[in-house]
Scaffold this motif. Structure first.
Motif, PDB file in Angstrom:
ATOM      1  N   PHE A 188       0.828  -1.198   0.000  1.00  0.00           N
ATOM      2  CA  PHE A 188       0.000   0.000   0.000  1.00  0.00           C
ATOM      3  C   PHE A 188       0.866   1.252   0.000  1.00  0.00           C
ATOM      4  O   PHE A 188       1.949   1.273   0.596  1.00  0.00           O
ATOM      5  N   SER A 189       0.364   2.305  -0.632  1.00  0.00           N
ATOM      6  CA  SER A 189       0.983   3.623  -0.532  1.00  0.00           C
ATOM      7  C   SER A 189       0.041   4.539   0.243  1.00  0.00           C
ATOM      8  O   SER A 189      -1.184   4.415   0.159  1.00  0.00           O
ATOM      9  N   GLU A 190       0.623   5.439   0.987  1.00  0.00           N
ATOM     10  CA  GLU A 190      -0.174   6.301   1.861  1.00  0.00           C
ATOM     11  C   GLU A 190      -0.687   7.514   1.100  1.00  0.00           C
ATOM     12  O   GLU A 190       0.074   8.205   0.419  1.00  0.00           O
ATOM     13  N   ILE A 191      -1.985   7.776   1.240  1.00  0.00           N
ATOM     14  CA  ILE A 191      -2.592   8.977   0.687  1.00  0.00           C
ATOM     15  C   ILE A 191      -2.611  10.074   1.739  1.00  0.00           C
ATOM     16  O   ILE A 191      -2.309  11.234   1.463  1.00  0.00           O
ATOM     17  N   GLY A 192      -2.974   9.706   2.962  1.00  0.00           N
ATOM     18  CA  GLY A 192      -3.038  10.696   4.028  1.00  0.00           C
ATOM     19  C   GLY A 192      -3.296  10.034   5.362  1.00  0.00           C
ATOM     20  O   GLY A 192      -3.600   8.843   5.444  1.00  0.00           O
ATOM     21  N   ARG A 193      -3.168  10.844   6.408  1.00  0.00           N
ATOM     22  CA  ARG A 193      -3.368  10.349   7.766  1.00  0.00           C
ATOM     23  C   ARG A 193      -4.038  11.433   8.605  1.00  0.00           C
ATOM     24  O   ARG A 193      -3.933  12.621   8.312  1.00  0.00           O
ATOM     25  N   MET A 194      -4.733  10.993   9.650  1.00  0.00           N
ATOM     26  CA  MET A 194      -5.368  11.922  10.575  1.00  0.00           C
ATOM     27  C   MET A 194      -5.182  11.408  11.990  1.00  0.00           C
ATOM     28  O   MET A 194      -5.462  10.246  12.273  1.00  0.00           O
ATOM     29  N   LEU A 195      -4.695  12.272  12.862  1.00  0.00           N
ATOM     30  CA  LEU A 195      -4.585  11.988  14.288  1.00  0.00           C
ATOM     31  C   LEU A 195      -5.591  12.860  15.022  1.00  0.00           C
ATOM     32  O   LEU A 195      -5.649  14.072  14.802  1.00  0.00           O
ATOM     33  N   ARG A 196      -6.393  12.236  15.865  1.00  0.00           N
ATOM     34  CA  ARG A 196      -7.395  12.978  16.622  1.00  0.00           C
ATOM     35  C   ARG A 196      -7.142  12.799  18.110  1.00  0.00           C
ATOM     36  O   ARG A 196      -6.994  11.684  18.595  1.00  0.00           O
ATOM     37  N   GLU A 197      -7.118  13.922  18.834  1.00  0.00           N
ATOM     38  CA  GLU A 197      -6.950  13.859  20.278  1.00  0.00           C
ATOM     39  C   GLU A 197      -8.203  13.256  20.919  1.00  0.00           C
ATOM     40  O   GLU A 197      -9.304  13.355  20.362  1.00  0.00           O
ATOM     41  N   PRO A 198      -8.065  12.619  22.084  1.00  0.00           N
ATOM     42  CA  PRO A 198      -9.237  11.989  22.710  1.00  0.00           C
ATOM     43  C   PRO A 198     -10.292  13.007  23.124  1.00  0.00           C
ATOM     44  O   PRO A 198      -9.976  14.070  23.643  1.00  0.00           O
ATOM     45  N   HIS A 199     -11.534  12.659  22.852  1.00  0.00           N
ATOM     46  CA  HIS A 199     -12.659  13.457  23.331  1.00  0.00           C
ATOM     47  C   HIS A 199     -12.937  13.116  24.795  1.00  0.00           C
ATOM     48  O   HIS A 199     -12.351  12.193  25.364  1.00  0.00           O
TER      49      HIS A 199
END
Length: 214
Positions: A188-199
């Motif tokens: 796989f090649s990476e398109i994008g990533r998202m990190l979300r802080e805990p709610h």
């Protein structure tokens, strides 16, 4: 895969979720209402699948079906697979217009290249780390060239890969770079990533990876 041949960690996970299926389904029903970033990741995945020519998408580890239904509402031709018969029963009752099957995401009854997209939404979190490369290899096998994968998981922030006491059964937090490396090793090649802080009420940061099969 027969019950006698099912690996111990899979049976443990299926049994644990089966025992709390009704409660889990109730808690998960409105899972996306307060999480616009999570919705955005799935919307981006859906747009990539549609732009690439659409096709069938599988949500692997679908639980009671709320994410599968959300993907349907985003315009995808989608079905769900889960190891727990109890979860599949709940999903079929809640969303009778959708297809749900009992199965294991590491040994799917699908032809090579059958899918345009795979969604693993917190479904590899209980997988022993040594087993996870096999799962990514299976995701790659069932995806057509150019197909898309989205993976959501608990992120280890600046620490190492960490086991933790998930409310259902043992789970793992992965550094996002390590998870991305496993996907790259599977083609796989990476398109994008998202990190979300805990709610509020969450313990850990969440990681999300959007990938394309080469």
């Amino acid at each position: 895969m027969t019950e006698s041949s099912t690996p111990a960690h899979l049976k443990t996970t299926a049994d644990a979720y089966g025992a709390v299926a009704d409660l889990y389904a109730e808690l998960a029903r409105d899972a996306f209402d307060d999480f616009p970033l999570d919705r955005a990741v799935l919307a981006a995945f859906a747009e990539h699948v549609r732009t690439a020519g659409a096709g069938t998408v599988a949500e692997l580890g679908c639980g009671p079906g709320q994410t599968t239904a959300h993907l349907r509402d985003l315009g995808l031709d989608v079905f769900g697979v889960d190891l727990s018969p109890a979860m599949i029963d709940l999903a079929r009752r809640a969303y009778p217009d959708l297809r749900f099957e009992v199965g294991s995401m590491d040994a799917l009854e699908l032809a090579d290249g059958a899918l345009a997209g795979v969604v693993s939404w917190y479904s590899v979190i209980h997988t022993p780390p040594a087993e996870l490369p096999r799962y990514f290899a299976e995701f790659a096998r069932v995806l057509a060239p150019g197909g898309h994968l989205v993976v959501a998981f608990f992120e280890a922030e600046d620490g190492p890969l960490t086991e933790f006491d998930h409310k259902v059964t043992t789970a793992y937090r992965w550094p996002i770079d390590e998870m991305a490396g496993l996907a790259r090793a599977a083609g796989f090649s990476e398109i994008g990533r998202m990190l979300r802080e805990p709610h509020e009420g969450e313990r850990f940061r969440r990681g999300h990876l959007l990938m394309r099969r080469g």
